[in-house]
Design an enzyme around this catalytic site. Structure first.
Site, PDB file in Angstrom:
ATOM      1  N   ILE A 126       0.832  -1.205   0.000  1.00  0.00           N
ATOM      2  CA  ILE A 126       0.000   0.000   0.000  1.00  0.00           C
ATOM      3  C   ILE A 126       0.867   1.257   0.000  1.00  0.00           C
ATOM      4  O   ILE A 126       0.569   2.240  -0.682  1.00  0.00           O
ATOM      5  CB  ILE A 126      -0.953  -0.011   1.210  1.00  0.00           C
ATOM      6  N   TYR A 155      -3.194  -7.930  16.295  1.00  0.00           N
ATOM      7  CA  TYR A 155      -3.311  -7.010  15.155  1.00  0.00           C
ATOM      8  C   TYR A 155      -4.600  -6.195  15.266  1.00  0.00           C
ATOM      9  O   TYR A 155      -4.598  -4.975  15.084  1.00  0.00           O
ATOM     10  CB  TYR A 155      -3.294  -7.795  13.848  1.00  0.00           C
ATOM     11  N   LYS A 196      -4.991  -2.019  15.616  1.00  0.00           N
ATOM     12  CA  LYS A 196      -5.732  -1.157  14.699  1.00  0.00           C
ATOM     13  C   LYS A 196      -6.891  -0.443  15.403  1.00  0.00           C
ATOM     14  O   LYS A 196      -7.240   0.686  15.038  1.00  0.00           O
ATOM     15  CB  LYS A 196      -6.224  -1.968  13.493  1.00  0.00           C
ATOM     16  N   THR A 244      -1.526  -7.713  -0.980  1.00  0.00           N
ATOM     17  CA  THR A 244      -0.123  -7.346  -0.801  1.00  0.00           C
ATOM     18  C   THR A 244       0.557  -8.497  -0.071  1.00  0.00           C
ATOM     19  O   THR A 244      -0.093  -9.498   0.276  1.00  0.00           O
ATOM     20  CB  THR A 244       0.010  -6.065   0.046  1.00  0.00           C
TER      21      THR A 244
END
Length: 278
Positions: free
Chosen positions: A21, A154, A158, A189
């Site tokens: 990204i 994770y 976030k 990705t």
């Protein structure tokens, strides 16, 4: 004024800019005339990416190290001028059950995904506030508005980025500095390698996230969710439905196994080894 007019000649710094990204965003903004500085812990890859696309500045950057981050931004400003936009994009996403996650991996996720964003925001604000202008863009995730088995730490990181960015937006309201969060769905990705999107939804392409960031810079707003369908689904399930119903729908769509039993371990192996390193 066109989108290109609003972006041309802006000095834009992107962390984690060597690939994914970050690189897609740098490429899109550079095409519109922005002056690009990309930093990444992977010195060889950031040099390769920067030289191949003729970016104005590139170099090694450890977002978890205050001295490294400070020196990087200082050199960007010496070379390109005052920073207009700082995109805190660097992040990692090891997968697996929490009980199997080594403590060093837990700390690494939080150091990069949370502490790195906080350091970047502090350093960016210190430069932008006296000028009464600037834009901080923090890359969060739709995982920051939901809960996904296999991504506990994770997800936590976030959620933290979203709360942090929203708070800064209020804390510095009227300062001339804009604050935005970007919430991508699973994206094609390295970070998403070996993982398939849940049923009825598709993975995004990095160029889609880049396009959303371009729009944010041209016309600042607090949040951008990509894709629209994934963003709507997350909002609907987690804000409008009873928890038990939302969780049941999530399981039916495969969220309970997407980042656990359904992961293609061989395809994901290289990424997991890279981000779990000391």
């Amino acid at each position: 004024m066109t989108k290109a007019d609003r972006i041309r000649d802006k000095v834009v710094v992107i962390t984690g800019g060597a690939r994914g990204i970050g690189l897609a965003t740098a490429t899109a903004l550079h095409a519109l005339g922005a002056k690009i500085a990309i930093g990444d812990i992977d010195e060889a890859t950031v040099k390769e990416s920067g030289t191949a696309r003729d970016f104005e500045f590139y170099g090694k950057l450890d977002v978890t190290d205050l001295a490294s981050f400070t020196a990087f931004l200082d050199e960007v400003e010496r070379t390109l001028g005052p920073i207009d936009v700082l995109i805190n994009n660097a992040g990692i996403m090891p997968t697996g059950r929490l009980i199997d996650e080594p403590d060093k991996v837990t700390r690494r996720i939080l150091d990069i995904n949370v502490y790195g964003v906080i350091i970047g925001s502090k350093l960016g604000l210190a430069r932008m506030l006296p000028r009464k202008r600037g834009h901080l863009i923090n890359i969060a995730s739709l995982a920051g508005e939901t809960h996904i088995p296999g991504l506990a730490t994770y997800n936590a990181s976030k959620h933290a980025v979203l709360g942090f960015t929203d708070t800064l937006r209020e804390e510095y309201r009227g300062s001339g500095v804009h604050f935005s969060s970007v919430l991508p769905t699973l994206t094609n990705t390295d970070l998403g390698s070996g993982v398939s999107a849940p049923k009825l939804l598709r993975a995004a392409e990095p160029e889609e996230i880049a396009a959303a960031i371009v729009k944010l810079i041209a016309s600042p707003r607090s949040k951008a969710r990509i894709t629209a369908a994934a963003g709507f689904t997350a909002q609907f399930m987690n804000r409008l439905l009873p928890v038990a119903v939302a969780d049941a729908i999530g399981r039916a769509l495969g969220s309970g196994t997407t980042f656990l039993d359904d992961v293609d371990s061989e395809r994901r192996k290289a990424y997991e080894e890279r981000v779990r390193q000391d």
